[in-house]
Design a protein around this motif. Sequence first.
Motif, PDB file in Angstrom:
ATOM      1  N   GLU A  21       6.212  -5.396   0.649  1.00  0.00           N
ATOM      2  CA  GLU A  21       5.017  -4.759   0.129  1.00  0.00           C
ATOM      3  C   GLU A  21       4.106  -4.348   1.281  1.00  0.00           C
ATOM      4  O   GLU A  21       3.590  -3.245   1.340  1.00  0.00           O
ATOM      5  CB  GLU A  21       4.284  -5.770  -0.739  1.00  0.00           C
ATOM      6  CG  GLU A  21       3.581  -5.205  -1.910  1.00  0.00           C
ATOM      7  CD  GLU A  21       4.519  -5.021  -3.094  1.00  0.00           C
ATOM      8  OE1 GLU A  21       4.345  -4.029  -3.785  1.00  0.00           O
ATOM      9  OE2 GLU A  21       5.428  -5.857  -3.299  1.00  0.00           O
ATOM     10  N   ASP A  22       3.915  -5.296   2.229  1.00  0.00           N
ATOM     11  CA  ASP A  22       3.007  -5.063   3.341  1.00  0.00           C
ATOM     12  C   ASP A  22       3.469  -3.922   4.216  1.00  0.00           C
ATOM     13  O   ASP A  22       2.708  -3.029   4.547  1.00  0.00           O
ATOM     14  CB  ASP A  22       2.921  -6.323   4.211  1.00  0.00           C
ATOM     15  CG  ASP A  22       1.882  -7.297   3.675  1.00  0.00           C
ATOM     16  OD1 ASP A  22       1.211  -6.928   2.691  1.00  0.00           O
ATOM     17  OD2 ASP A  22       1.766  -8.388   4.235  1.00  0.00           O
ATOM     18  N   VAL A  23       4.737  -3.991   4.610  1.00  0.00           N
ATOM     19  CA  VAL A  23       5.174  -3.065   5.641  1.00  0.00           C
ATOM     20  C   VAL A  23       5.480  -1.668   5.109  1.00  0.00           C
ATOM     21  O   VAL A  23       5.251  -0.682   5.793  1.00  0.00           O
ATOM     22  CB  VAL A  23       6.399  -3.591   6.410  1.00  0.00           C
ATOM     23  CG1 VAL A  23       6.024  -4.774   7.238  1.00  0.00           C
ATOM     24  CG2 VAL A  23       7.520  -3.912   5.456  1.00  0.00           C
ATOM     25  N   ALA A  24       5.952  -1.598   3.864  1.00  0.00           N
ATOM     26  CA  ALA A  24       6.453  -0.329   3.343  1.00  0.00           C
ATOM     27  C   ALA A  24       5.471   0.820   3.547  1.00  0.00           C
ATOM     28  O   ALA A  24       5.847   1.922   3.921  1.00  0.00           O
ATOM     29  CB  ALA A  24       6.790  -0.481   1.870  1.00  0.00           C
ATOM     30  N   LYS A  25       4.197   0.537   3.312  1.00  0.00           N
ATOM     31  CA  LYS A  25       3.206   1.604   3.351  1.00  0.00           C
ATOM     32  C   LYS A  25       2.902   2.112   4.751  1.00  0.00           C
ATOM     33  O   LYS A  25       2.447   3.212   4.928  1.00  0.00           O
ATOM     34  CB  LYS A  25       1.892   1.066   2.752  1.00  0.00           C
ATOM     35  CG  LYS A  25       1.798   1.266   1.258  1.00  0.00           C
ATOM     36  CD  LYS A  25       0.413   0.864   0.791  1.00  0.00           C
ATOM     37  CE  LYS A  25       0.347  -0.632   0.595  1.00  0.00           C
ATOM     38  NZ  LYS A  25      -0.881  -1.121   0.026  1.00  0.00           N
ATOM     39  N   TYR A  26       3.108   1.247   5.753  1.00  0.00           N
ATOM     40  CA  TYR A  26       2.532   1.556   7.054  1.00  0.00           C
ATOM     41  C   TYR A  26       3.517   2.035   8.105  1.00  0.00           C
ATOM     42  O   TYR A  26       3.148   2.758   9.007  1.00  0.00           O
ATOM     43  CB  TYR A  26       1.816   0.316   7.601  1.00  0.00           C
ATOM     44  CG  TYR A  26       0.701  -0.149   6.695  1.00  0.00           C
ATOM     45  CD1 TYR A  26      -0.572   0.424   6.789  1.00  0.00           C
ATOM     46  CD2 TYR A  26       0.908  -1.119   5.736  1.00  0.00           C
ATOM     47  CE1 TYR A  26      -1.593   0.029   5.953  1.00  0.00           C
ATOM     48  CE2 TYR A  26      -0.112  -1.531   4.905  1.00  0.00           C
ATOM     49  CZ  TYR A  26      -1.360  -0.961   5.009  1.00  0.00           C
ATOM     50  OH  TYR A  26      -2.363  -1.359   4.187  1.00  0.00           O
ATOM     51  N   VAL A  27       4.771   1.640   7.984  1.00  0.00           N
ATOM     52  CA  VAL A  27       5.667   1.818   9.124  1.00  0.00           C
ATOM     53  C   VAL A  27       6.448   3.131   9.070  1.00  0.00           C
ATOM     54  O   VAL A  27       6.568   3.756   8.025  1.00  0.00           O
ATOM     55  CB  VAL A  27       6.670   0.655   9.215  1.00  0.00           C
ATOM     56  CG1 VAL A  27       5.928  -0.655   9.342  1.00  0.00           C
ATOM     57  CG2 VAL A  27       7.589   0.636   8.010  1.00  0.00           C
ATOM     58  N   SER A  28       6.962   3.518  10.260  1.00  0.00           N
ATOM     59  CA  SER A  28       7.789   4.716  10.307  1.00  0.00           C
ATOM     60  C   SER A  28       9.268   4.359  10.347  1.00  0.00           C
ATOM     61  O   SER A  28      10.122   5.169  10.047  1.00  0.00           O
ATOM     62  CB  SER A  28       7.431   5.556  11.533  1.00  0.00           C
ATOM     63  OG  SER A  28       7.621   4.812  12.712  1.00  0.00           O
ATOM     64  N   LYS A  29       9.562   3.129  10.750  1.00  0.00           N
ATOM     65  CA  LYS A  29      10.956   2.672  10.785  1.00  0.00           C
ATOM     66  C   LYS A  29      10.993   1.245  10.276  1.00  0.00           C
ATOM     67  O   LYS A  29      10.036   0.497  10.441  1.00  0.00           O
ATOM     68  CB  LYS A  29      11.479   2.673  12.239  1.00  0.00           C
ATOM     69  CG  LYS A  29      12.002   4.005  12.732  1.00  0.00           C
ATOM     70  CD  LYS A  29      13.447   4.192  12.326  1.00  0.00           C
ATOM     71  CE  LYS A  29      14.104   5.375  12.995  1.00  0.00           C
ATOM     72  NZ  LYS A  29      14.517   5.137  14.373  1.00  0.00           N
ATOM     73  N   LEU A  30      12.098   0.888   9.667  1.00  0.00           N
ATOM     74  CA  LEU A  30      12.252  -0.475   9.161  1.00  0.00           C
ATOM     75  C   LEU A  30      13.499  -1.115   9.743  1.00  0.00           C
ATOM     76  O   LEU A  30      14.570  -0.511   9.750  1.00  0.00           O
ATOM     77  CB  LEU A  30      12.391  -0.448   7.638  1.00  0.00           C
ATOM     78  CG  LEU A  30      11.185  -0.834   6.792  1.00  0.00           C
ATOM     79  CD1 LEU A  30      11.569  -0.780   5.330  1.00  0.00           C
ATOM     80  CD2 LEU A  30      10.669  -2.199   7.167  1.00  0.00           C
ATOM     81  N   LEU A  31      13.329  -2.342  10.246  1.00  0.00           N
ATOM     82  CA  LEU A  31      14.475  -3.098  10.738  1.00  0.00           C
ATOM     83  C   LEU A  31      14.678  -4.274   9.794  1.00  0.00           C
ATOM     84  O   LEU A  31      13.777  -5.084   9.605  1.00  0.00           O
ATOM     85  CB  LEU A  31      14.191  -3.598  12.156  1.00  0.00           C
ATOM     86  CG  LEU A  31      15.194  -4.556  12.772  1.00  0.00           C
ATOM     87  CD1 LEU A  31      16.501  -3.856  13.047  1.00  0.00           C
ATOM     88  CD2 LEU A  31      14.648  -5.151  14.053  1.00  0.00           C
ATOM     89  N   VAL A  32      15.841  -4.347   9.181  1.00  0.00           N
ATOM     90  CA  VAL A  32      16.105  -5.445   8.250  1.00  0.00           C
ATOM     91  C   VAL A  32      17.074  -6.424   8.901  1.00  0.00           C
ATOM     92  O   VAL A  32      18.153  -6.041   9.335  1.00  0.00           O
ATOM     93  CB  VAL A  32      16.710  -4.924   6.930  1.00  0.00           C
ATOM     94  CG1 VAL A  32      16.900  -6.071   5.955  1.00  0.00           C
ATOM     95  CG2 VAL A  32      15.815  -3.864   6.322  1.00  0.00           C
TER      96      VAL A  32
END
Lengths: 288, 269
Positions: A206-217
């Motif tokens: 929830e937190d990161v989805a809105k702000y980031v340009s890339k996601l590392l899982v």
Amino acid sequence: MPILEANNLTYTYSIGSPFEKTAVDHINLQIEQGEFVGIIGHTGSGKSTLMQMMNGLLKPTEGTVLLDGRDIWEKKADRRAVRFQVGLVFQYPEYQLFEETVYQDIAFGPKNMGLEKDEIDRRVRETAEIVGLDASLLEKSPYALSGGQKRRAAIAGVMAMEPRVLILDEPTAGLDPIGRTTILTQLREYHRRTGCTVMLVSHSMEDVAKYVSKLLVLSHAKVVCYDTPANVFARGSELESMGLALPQITRVFHELRARGMDFPEEVYTVKFGAELLKARLEGSAPVC
Amino acid sequence: MLKDITLGQYFPINSVVHRMDARFKIIITMLFLVMLFWGQRVTTLAAGLLFVIVATACSKIPLKMLVKSIKPIVPVLIITGLFNLLLLDGGKTYWRWHFLKLTEEGIQTSAFMIVRICLLIAGTSLLTYTTSPIVLTDAIEALLSPLKKLKMPVHELAMMMTIALRFIPTLIEETDKIMSAQKARGADLESGGLMQRVKALTPILIPLFVSAFRRAEELALAMECRCYHGGEGRTRLRVLKSGLRDYIALIFTLLMFAAVILCNIFVKF
């Protein structure tokens, strides 16, 4: 050239004892300059260990970390200089505050860099403003601040070193929703203003989805995927099977899709979701 | 898992010795220590060695771990060895220079001393390797409980020890974290003169003290919330139970001790 690069990076705790555990397992990763990267994964998926290797606090058991293409564990490399360039904000950073005043505490990093007094002063005031600490608070004892203020003062302490990569390990843990949004919005603002690379560790999609340009899982010490949020959330069911909770809005749209409605899979912001629904409502197709 | 390490000593595997009653283990270790210092005889040391070998085999503790426990006292061994070797008088004298000399008695005593200290450390390490500190303090409390009659606060002392032991790993972890955090802000802990290094500790010690006090306060509150009111009428989750193996071990040790005493009286070498 990527600013930070991990090659075959591995870290094993307590080698040779019954507690031996590989926290990071042969990870390859390239972080480009100016990216805003979100890092998600379960507790124990190796997020914190990976981050501590990125600025040379932990020495990899195997593999290398390259900053601007240079191995930070090279014989002649200056690890302290690396830490000034790759700033790391630990979990619950407010527990590291120690100076008499907030001002002095924020100045601790820049002072260690050997900067001039004027330059330190500029940085302290500037970062205090970025994290929204009022100038009147600077002369107070850090222990007199509220929880959220302490947290922001501690973050400012790392920002004041003006690192080229800023890594934050769960900066919103234990804060109330308002405190969370405040810090995340300020981070986005900081990223926009300075153009620095920011890496944000979190276990909340929830937190990161809105702000980031890339996601590392990360999962079980390995990289599951490293991509744009849209592409990552398009693999929603896979993430859910790993036990990572998707953002609420994504779950809503998955449910709608499951009921036969034609929506794209990668809905991860409320704004985008609302637009989709609005278009659908205004269009001729019935909603249900 | 990692949090189970207490004192960095306990080696959690499953063996006969691990399952033994801690009270017996303490008594046996005490007997072993007294036995080691019973007379200046080869037989004494042989018995001690036998004891350590049997105990190690039964406890499945890797030999490597025992060696590791002896390592830190190597300087002590060297110093005691040298003192005894060069300063003692008695028996044949092989070599003499001012007050330094090499005598039969000196060689024998220093060899005995080194072996004895090694055995002593190995034996006591086995106790801490096979018994978790919490159980150990429970056992100490049980063994000291007769002193309660003399108005000694045995339970309180044991509780203090338990808490102290419990928080050692927590504080180590905390120190580690604070050190990393300050290093990330460029704190330099490794270079400079003595004064500089002491000064460099401030950013670590202050947060550590603050958090230790906070923890103490929280713990006190949590204990009060659960109606802790001292040892009176308190029962245990883990009751210490003795069984056949404990008596066998005790009898084995006593027999060995008896043999050592008899050897001391009757055998002349």
